[in-house]
Design a protein around this motif. Structure first.
Motif, PDB file in Angstrom:
ATOM      1  N   THR A   1       0.945  -1.404   0.076  1.00 52.00           N
ATOM      2  CA  THR A   1      -0.054   0.041   0.376  1.00 52.00           C
ATOM      3  C   THR A   1       0.807   1.560  -0.467  1.00 52.00           C
ATOM      4  OG1 THR A   1       0.045  -0.135   2.547  1.00 52.00           O
ATOM      5  CG2 THR A   1      -1.559  -1.280   1.085  1.00 52.00           C
ATOM      6  N   THR A   2      -0.135   2.320   0.033  1.00 55.59           N
ATOM      7  CA  THR A   2       0.917   3.470  -0.644  1.00 55.59           C
ATOM      8  C   THR A   2       1.347   3.769   1.186  1.00 55.59           C
ATOM      9  OG1 THR A   2      -1.478   5.028  -0.703  1.00 55.59           O
ATOM     10  CG2 THR A   2       0.820   4.397  -2.344  1.00 55.59           C
ATOM     11  N   ALA A   3       2.504   5.036   1.780  1.00 54.88           N
ATOM     12  CA  ALA A   3       2.584   5.383   2.716  1.00 54.88           C
ATOM     13  C   ALA A   3       1.950   5.875   3.828  1.00 54.88           C
ATOM     14  CB  ALA A   3       3.503   5.840   2.804  1.00 54.88           C
TER      15      ALA A   3
ATOM     16  N   HIS B   1       1.296   2.500   6.632  1.00 55.86           N
ATOM     17  CA  HIS B   1       2.209   1.379   6.114  1.00 55.86           C
ATOM     18  C   HIS B   1       2.325   1.452   7.842  1.00 55.86           C
ATOM     19  CE1 HIS B   1       4.884   2.373   2.529  1.00 55.86           C
ATOM     20  NE2 HIS B   1       3.039   1.296   2.482  1.00 55.86           N
TER      21      HIS B   1
ATOM     22  N   GLN C   1       6.454  -1.265   1.182  1.00 56.05           N
ATOM     23  CA  GLN C   1       6.762  -0.604   0.805  1.00 56.05           C
ATOM     24  C   GLN C   1       7.635   0.650   1.042  1.00 56.05           C
ATOM     25  OE1 GLN C   1       7.719  -0.228  -2.193  1.00 56.05           O
ATOM     26  NE2 GLN C   1       7.090  -1.921  -2.979  1.00 56.05           N
TER      27      GLN C   1
ATOM     28  N   GLN D   1       0.615   6.725 -11.952  1.00 53.54           N
ATOM     29  CA  GLN D   1       0.716   6.896  -9.985  1.00 53.54           C
ATOM     30  C   GLN D   1       0.178   8.608  -9.753  1.00 53.54           C
ATOM     31  OE1 GLN D   1       4.633   5.068 -10.049  1.00 53.54           O
ATOM     32  NE2 GLN D   1       4.609   4.666  -8.123  1.00 53.54           N
TER      33      GLN D   1
ATOM     34  N   TYR E   1      -1.523  10.048  -7.175  1.00 56.18           N
ATOM     35  CA  TYR E   1      -0.920  10.218  -6.117  1.00 56.18           C
ATOM     36  C   TYR E   1       0.553  10.534  -6.277  1.00 56.18           C
ATOM     37  CZ  TYR E   1       1.635   6.135  -5.677  1.00 56.18           C
ATOM     38  OH  TYR E   1       2.420   5.254  -5.816  1.00 56.18           O
ATOM     39  N   LEU E   2       1.073  11.361  -7.226  1.00 62.23           N
ATOM     40  CA  LEU E   2       3.197  11.395  -7.036  1.00 62.23           C
ATOM     41  C   LEU E   2       2.743  12.842  -7.124  1.00 62.23           C
ATOM     42  CD1 LEU E   2       5.345   9.088  -9.098  1.00 62.23           C
ATOM     43  CD2 LEU E   2       5.195   9.443  -6.813  1.00 62.23           C
TER      44      LEU E   2
ATOM     45  N   ASP F   1       9.629  10.220  -3.344  1.00 61.84           N
ATOM     46  CA  ASP F   1       9.711   8.716  -3.516  1.00 61.84           C
ATOM     47  C   ASP F   1      10.854   8.091  -4.600  1.00 61.84           C
ATOM     48  OD1 ASP F   1       7.230   7.463  -5.183  1.00 61.84           O
ATOM     49  OD2 ASP F   1       8.150   8.364  -7.358  1.00 61.84           O
TER      50      ASP F   1
END
Ligand code: NAD
Length: 342
Positions: free
Chosen positions: A73-75, A78, A95, A163, A165-166, A176
């Protein structure tokens, strides 16, 4: 050798690579997957023939009790997911970036250590075979003691398409992509005593910085430059190649565009093509990164079976993540910072 049963959380853009890589490792199977998004969950489940599908990670981990969990998943999620794994005694891969903040990152590492649970951060760039080739030449001593290093990633590739979201975060390229280049600098030149950073936003359609230039003072006594950009239009697009320059007392190493390695030593110059292999499920230009996913996941299986610490353990990755945090603070204040003090 007993079968290792893994579970995956997060069925998004990058997780497909992780699933392909697990498929290729003998003695490992992903027995359950989880995503809050029903469509993504179904798509991944169909593609990789995984029947056990969950919308909730806690339910999955409690019911399935896997031998390890792969968190893709994204940060923002986490910390909660790693702490959940630690509370259930389940070894975890997480990740990058490890977390949104250094405090969260430290809490995650502490939670795993307190529970005696292995944590590896999926920091895969140092596993790219061209980077491993550079490290082997450096270790051989052929170029003597290094006195200058550079790790460079410059591109205009549209990463925002895959991506989105970046483009939305307050922080972008250091968090990133720079995080990988900083980790490569640590891998090649050792830990860092001080860092100075400057950033810029060239693309007006994104929120964060898309250019960063960083000067690292390594504890080994020499500096390196780590520079990255997603605003650099070149004759040949290099995405996602990381280029390396190392000058030593007896010679030089250059990892140039096209995975061309040039080593100049006491006996002259030699060239080597260190192109990564194109794995059957991989596609250009991502194949370099995809191969490193396969290699880091092999490393995880080996270390898990051996009861050993992975190279990019949570504890190790705190040092890379501290460089990220220090770089942002340095860019904001103009100061040179000791990453151990962030
Ligand atoms: P993504 O948004 O495409 O996928 C993330 C998925 O996780 C989504 O489907 C989302 O629904 C799901 N999710 C989020 N929180 C969840 C939760 N609590 N429970 C269940 N599902 C949840 O993101 P992505 O582009 O695949 O990136 C994922 C991570 O991979 C990021 O941290 C990114 O930085 C990293 N990444 C690493 C590399 C690399 O080379 N190592 C390359 C690309 C992305």
């Amino acid at each position: 050798m007993s079968e290792l049963r893994g579970a995956l959380i997060g069925c998004g853009f990058f997780a497909r690579n992780q699933m392909h890589a697990w498929d290729d490792i003998p003695g490992v199977s992903i027995v359950a997957i989880c995503d809050r998004d029903e469509a993504r969950l179904a798509e991944m489940g169909e593609s990789f023939a995984v029947e056990a599908r969950y919308r909730d990670a806690a339910t999955m981990l409690r019911e399935v009790r896997p031998d390890f969990v792969d968190i893709a998943t994204t940060a923002p999620s986490h910390r909660a997911l790693v702490e959940l794994a630690a509370s259930l005694q389940i070894p975890a891969i997480c990740q990058k970036p490890i977390a949104p903040t250094i405090d969260d990152a430290r809490a995650m590492v502490d939670a795993c250590e307190a529970a005696g649970v292995r944590l590896m951060i999926h920091e895969n760039f140092r596993w790219q075979s061209p980077i491993q080739a550079v490290r082997r030449v450096l270790d051989s001593g052929e170029i003597g003691a290094p006195f200058f290093g550079r790790v460079s990633f410059r591109s205009a590739y549209d990463v925002y398409a895959g991506q989105p979201y970046l483009a939305e975060g307050e922080r972008f390229i250091i968090e990133d992509l720079g995080i990988h280049a900083l980790d490569i600098a640590r891998f090649l030149f050792g830990d860092v005593a001080r860092i100075t950073a400057r950033t810029a936003r060239v693309n007006p359609r994104i929120r964060g910085e898309d250019v960063a230039t960083m000067l690292l003072d390594h504890e080994a006594g020499f500096p390196s430059v780590v520079d990255c950009s997603y605003a650099t239009r070149l004759e040949t697009e290099r995405f996602p190649q990381t280029l390396v320059e190392i000058d030593g007392a007896a010679g030089t190493i250059r990892l140039d565009e096209g995975y061309r390695l040039t080593v100049t030593g006491p006996n002259g110059t030699r060239h080597e093509d260190v192109s990564p292999p194109l794995l059957p499920w991989a596609s250009r230009p991502w194949h370099n990164i995809q191969e490193s996913v396969a290699l880091i996941q092999h490393h995880w299986v080996e270390t898990l079976r051996a009861g050993a610490e992975p190279a990019t353990s949570g504890r190790d990755n705190l040092k890379t993540f501290a460089l990220v945090e220090a770089a942002y603070r340095s860019a904001a204040s103009g100061a040179t910072l000791d990453p151990s003090e962030v």
